[in-house]
Design a protein around this motif. Structure first.
Motif, PDB file in Angstrom:
ATOM      1  N   UNK A  82       0.809   6.597  -6.469  1.00  0.00           N
ATOM      2  CA  UNK A  82       1.293   7.863  -7.043  1.00  0.00           C
ATOM      3  C   UNK A  82       2.696   7.670  -7.632  1.00  0.00           C
ATOM      4  N   UNK A  83       3.542   6.954  -6.893  1.00  0.00           N
ATOM      5  CA  UNK A  83       4.934   6.755  -7.314  1.00  0.00           C
ATOM      6  C   UNK A  83       5.012   6.063  -8.674  1.00  0.00           C
ATOM      7  N   UNK A  84       4.265   4.970  -8.818  1.00  0.00           N
ATOM      8  CA  UNK A  84       4.280   4.217 -10.081  1.00  0.00           C
ATOM      9  C   UNK A  84       3.783   5.089 -11.233  1.00  0.00           C
ATOM     10  N   UNK A  85       2.708   5.850 -10.995  1.00  0.00           N
ATOM     11  CA  UNK A  85       2.159   6.706 -12.047  1.00  0.00           C
ATOM     12  C   UNK A  85       3.173   7.775 -12.455  1.00  0.00           C
ATOM     13  N   UNK A  86       3.831   8.401 -11.483  1.00  0.00           N
ATOM     14  CA  UNK A  86       4.829   9.426 -11.805  1.00  0.00           C
ATOM     15  C   UNK A  86       5.992   8.845 -12.599  1.00  0.00           C
ATOM     16  N   UNK A  87       6.496   7.701 -12.167  1.00  0.00           N
ATOM     17  CA  UNK A  87       7.614   7.069 -12.883  1.00  0.00           C
ATOM     18  C   UNK A  87       7.200   6.678 -14.296  1.00  0.00           C
ATOM     19  N   UNK A 121      -3.468   7.153  -6.350  1.00  0.00           N
ATOM     20  CA  UNK A 121      -3.316   6.791  -4.947  1.00  0.00           C
ATOM     21  C   UNK A 121      -4.616   6.322  -4.330  1.00  0.00           C
ATOM     22  N   UNK A 122      -5.659   7.162  -4.315  1.00  0.00           N
ATOM     23  CA  UNK A 122      -6.891   6.809  -3.605  1.00  0.00           C
ATOM     24  C   UNK A 122      -7.748   5.737  -4.276  1.00  0.00           C
TER      25      UNK A 122
END
Length: 319
Positions: A61-66, A104-105
């Motif tokens: 999730x973190x990588x996608x948001x950034x 994430x999943x």
């Protein structure tokens, strides 16, 4: 006559920029681990593998948001609950939001399948447990229940900008979690279900407020900066009338409180979401989603883990 001459200028809300704080993330992991070991002192291996699985999931999730320019992105672990990544944008893209929810999943399940076959190939018990955690936790996360990733995917695909349906969906999710956790006697997760019920109450308040705004033709799907002075003034009036605590406070302290009122108005606004996900994109995502949900059945029928001693009864009891 201009907007500025008819209505007072709306206040400016100072944006608080929060940088990614990996020190805080590390502290939350230590707190998560310490709390876990207080309850399950003999499950250190399980704890370490659980932290790896949660971290990999949230890092997706973190990588996608950034990558999509989200601001104030940070990862935190919650003792006896799990972990989450927090981030925000003024304007959202449906396509990007769907990718963020799936980031994430889906990689977690792919890694789980990879570790599953590696554990079978090399007869590694700990890796089989790691595979089980990757697959099980990420599959559960894809169930269409709020606030799981599956629930976010479902809302983005079906209920976007439909406050009543979103509220009913969240209420149903909360009740389902409470009932399920009661039967499996997972009191921690049941507490989480009750916390979700408080969120539903907040949604109900906002629903009533937005219902009145719709009737008055007042725009609320907007960023705060894009509101005109007229739109802000009308929103301000409704928010004060529909928030008894705020109204009473303003009566007692009428001076120097416009920033407080502005924060209430901002909380009522719905961030604009562009419907930019094509039908083909959404169809492919749904097919992948349903296919992934069938993963455990495929692994059960087409493979053999007779060499593994996972003590699964204990692990299932914890969830």
């Amino acid at each position: 006559m201009s907007d500025y001459s008819l209505y007072p200028e709306k206040p400016h809300i100072e944006k608080v920029k929060v940088e990614s704080n990996w020190g805080l993330t590390a502290f939350s992991i230590v707190l998560f681990a310490g709390t876990f070991l207080l309850v399950f002192s003999d499950q250190l291996t399980f704890l370490l593998l659980l932290i790896v699985v949660l971290f990999v999931h949230e890092f997706g999730h973190y990588i996608a948001m950034k990558s999509f320019g989200y601001e104030n992105v940070r990862m935190l672990f919650i003792p006896l609950m799990g972990a989450f990544v927090q981030g925000s944008k003024e304007k959202y893209s449906q396509k990007q939001s769907l990718i963020v929810s799936a980031a994430g999943p889906l990689p977690g399940i792919a890694l789980g399948i990879l570790f599953y076959y590696l554990s079978y190939q090399f007869q590694l018990n700990w890796m089989a447990l790691l595979a089980f955690l990757f697959i099980f936790l990420n599959l559960v996360n894809l169930v269409p229940v709020d606030p799981l990733d599956g629930g976010q995917l479902f809302k983005l695909l079906v209920f976007q900008n439909q406050d009543l349906l979103l509220m009913i969906f969240s209420l149903t999710s909360s009740l389902s979690m409470i009932i399920l956790d009661f039967f499996i006697q997972s009191w921690v997760l049941m507490g989480f279900g009750f916390l979700m019920a408080f969120k539903v109450r907040g949604m109900q308040v906002n629903y009533q407020m937005r219902k009145r705004l719709n009737a008055a033709g007042v725009k609320y799907i907007s960023t705060f900066d894009e509101l005109t002075n007229e739109e802000y003034a009308k929103l301000r009036e409704v928010v004060i009338e529909e928030t008894p605590a705020l109204k009473k406070y303003l009566e007692l302290a009428p001076e120097n409180n416009e920033q407080l009122v502005a924060s209430y108005v901002n909380s009522v606004l719905v961030a604009p979401v562009s419907r930019d996900a094509s039908t083909i994109f959404r169809l492919i995502l749904v097919i992948i989603w349903l296919t992934v949900l069938l993963t455990p059945f495929a692994l059960y029928f087409f493979s053999d883990l007779h060499f593994v001693d996972l003590n699964l009864n204990w692990y299932f009891e914890q969830f």
